[in-house]
Scaffold this motif. Structure first.
Motif, PDB file in Angstrom:
ATOM      1  N   SER A   1       4.014   0.698  -5.198  1.00 18.07           N
ATOM      2  CA  SER A   1       2.628   0.573  -4.773  1.00 18.07           C
ATOM      3  C   SER A   1       1.878  -0.442  -5.633  1.00 18.07           C
ATOM      4  CB  SER A   1       1.954   1.944  -4.871  1.00 18.07           C
ATOM      5  OG  SER A   1       0.644   1.879  -4.409  1.00 18.07           O
ATOM      6  N   GLU A   2       1.083  -1.276  -4.985  1.00  9.68           N
ATOM      7  CA  GLU A   2       0.226  -2.296  -5.589  1.00  9.68           C
ATOM      8  C   GLU A   2       0.965  -3.551  -6.053  1.00  9.68           C
ATOM      9  OE1 GLU A   2      -2.967  -2.155  -5.100  1.00  9.68           O
ATOM     10  OE2 GLU A   2      -2.859  -0.103  -4.369  1.00  9.68           O
TER      11      GLU A   2
ATOM     12  N   SER B   1      -4.784  -3.698   6.996  1.00  9.22           N
ATOM     13  CA  SER B   1      -3.409  -3.354   6.658  1.00  9.22           C
ATOM     14  C   SER B   1      -2.533  -3.447   7.906  1.00  9.22           C
ATOM     15  CB  SER B   1      -3.323  -1.969   6.035  1.00  9.22           C
ATOM     16  OG  SER B   1      -3.795  -0.997   6.932  1.00  9.22           O
TER      17      SER B   1
ATOM     18  N   ARG C   1      -1.364  -4.483   2.663  1.00 13.59           N
ATOM     19  CA  ARG C   1      -2.826  -4.553   2.728  1.00 13.59           C
ATOM     20  C   ARG C   1      -3.283  -5.889   2.148  1.00 13.59           C
ATOM     21  NH1 ARG C   1      -3.675  -1.077  -0.868  1.00 13.59           N
ATOM     22  NH2 ARG C   1      -4.417  -2.469  -2.464  1.00 13.59           N
TER      23      ARG C   1
ATOM     24  N   THR D   1      -4.207   4.492  -7.488  1.00  7.83           N
ATOM     25  CA  THR D   1      -3.966   3.440  -6.505  1.00  7.83           C
ATOM     26  C   THR D   1      -5.265   3.207  -5.760  1.00  7.83           C
ATOM     27  OG1 THR D   1      -3.300   4.974  -4.780  1.00  7.83           O
ATOM     28  CG2 THR D   1      -1.544   4.121  -6.216  1.00  7.83           C
TER      29      THR D   1
ATOM     30  N   SER E   1      -6.103   4.006  -3.026  1.00  4.58           N
ATOM     31  CA  SER E   1      -6.138   4.939  -1.899  1.00  4.58           C
ATOM     32  C   SER E   1      -7.575   5.337  -1.579  1.00  4.58           C
ATOM     33  CB  SER E   1      -5.310   6.176  -2.220  1.00  4.58           C
ATOM     34  OG  SER E   1      -5.882   6.861  -3.315  1.00  4.58           O
TER      35      SER E   1
ATOM     36  N   GLN F   1       0.835  -1.198   0.000  1.00  5.60           N
ATOM     37  CA  GLN F   1       0.000   0.000   0.000  1.00  5.60           C
ATOM     38  C   GLN F   1       0.875   1.255   0.000  1.00  5.60           C
ATOM     39  OE1 GLN F   1      -3.202  -0.083   2.814  1.00  5.60           O
ATOM     40  NE2 GLN F   1      -3.365   2.137   2.882  1.00  5.60           N
TER      41      GLN F   1
END
Length: 185
Positions: A64-65, A47, A42, A104, A106, A28
């Motif tokens: 990220s991801e 998370s 996550r 993302t 988010s 994340q």
């Protein structure tokens, strides 16, 4: 490191303080602070903050991801979100995310267009707000199913033929689901 029973979900971490754990999920967020890197992992249940030496994961070039598997030891830490932290022993990249994701998962997707959200639906569903729509839908379907089952209805899953002309010169037929069907037993 002692033997680990198997992967656990992040929501189960408080029950395993001091134990070796295996976690799988999406990166994340990454914060590199000198020689220490904090990775927020996550999964479908929540998370957790994981920590390691920066040099230990530099070669993975995480972003990220990305999907990773983390083996580590859980410990209590008041400074960490949820009061727990995982000291990373090993980390393995399971699947790298595409280089240029349009967004993302988010918390805020208000600036993302509908076409983009639909095209990247698997990524959008990881967002808590978007995912809640599907969790509510699943809860409603479960409630309907239980209500009808308690009244001795039998669920019937049927297919139906639908005419289509998808780039085929002659008419063709495809099978589509029509949702829940119940009949009294």
């Amino acid at each position: 490191m002692e033997a680990v029973i198997g992967r656990i979900l992040i929501e189960e971490l408080p029950q395993h303080e001091g134990d070796p754990v295996v976690l799988r999920g999406w990166v994340q967020r990454l914060r590199v602070l000198g020689k220490t890197t904090f990775l927020i992992l996550r999964d479908c249940s929540g998370s957790a903050q994981c920590v390691t030496e920066s040099g230990k994961i530099r070669s993975l070039q995480l972003k990220s991801e990305d999907t990773v598997e983390i083996r580590g030891r859980l410990r209590a830490d008041n400074r960490a979100p949820n009061g727990i932290e995982v000291d990373i022993v090993t980390i393995r990249l399971l699947n790298a995310a595409a280089q240029h994701l349009p967004f993302t998962a988010s918390p805020s997707l208000k600036d993302v267009g509908l076409d983009t959200l639909i095209e990247y639906r698997p990524l959008a569903v990881r967002n808590p707000e978007v995912g809640n729509v599907f969790r509510i839908q699943a809860a409603l379907l479960t409630a309907f199913r239980e209500f009808l089952n308690d009244r001795k209805f039998t669920e019937i899953i049927t297919s139906k033929l639908v005419a289509s002309r998808n780039f085929i010169p002659e008419p063709s037929w495809s099978i589509a689901s029509n949702g829940l069907s119940f009949a009294r037993r």
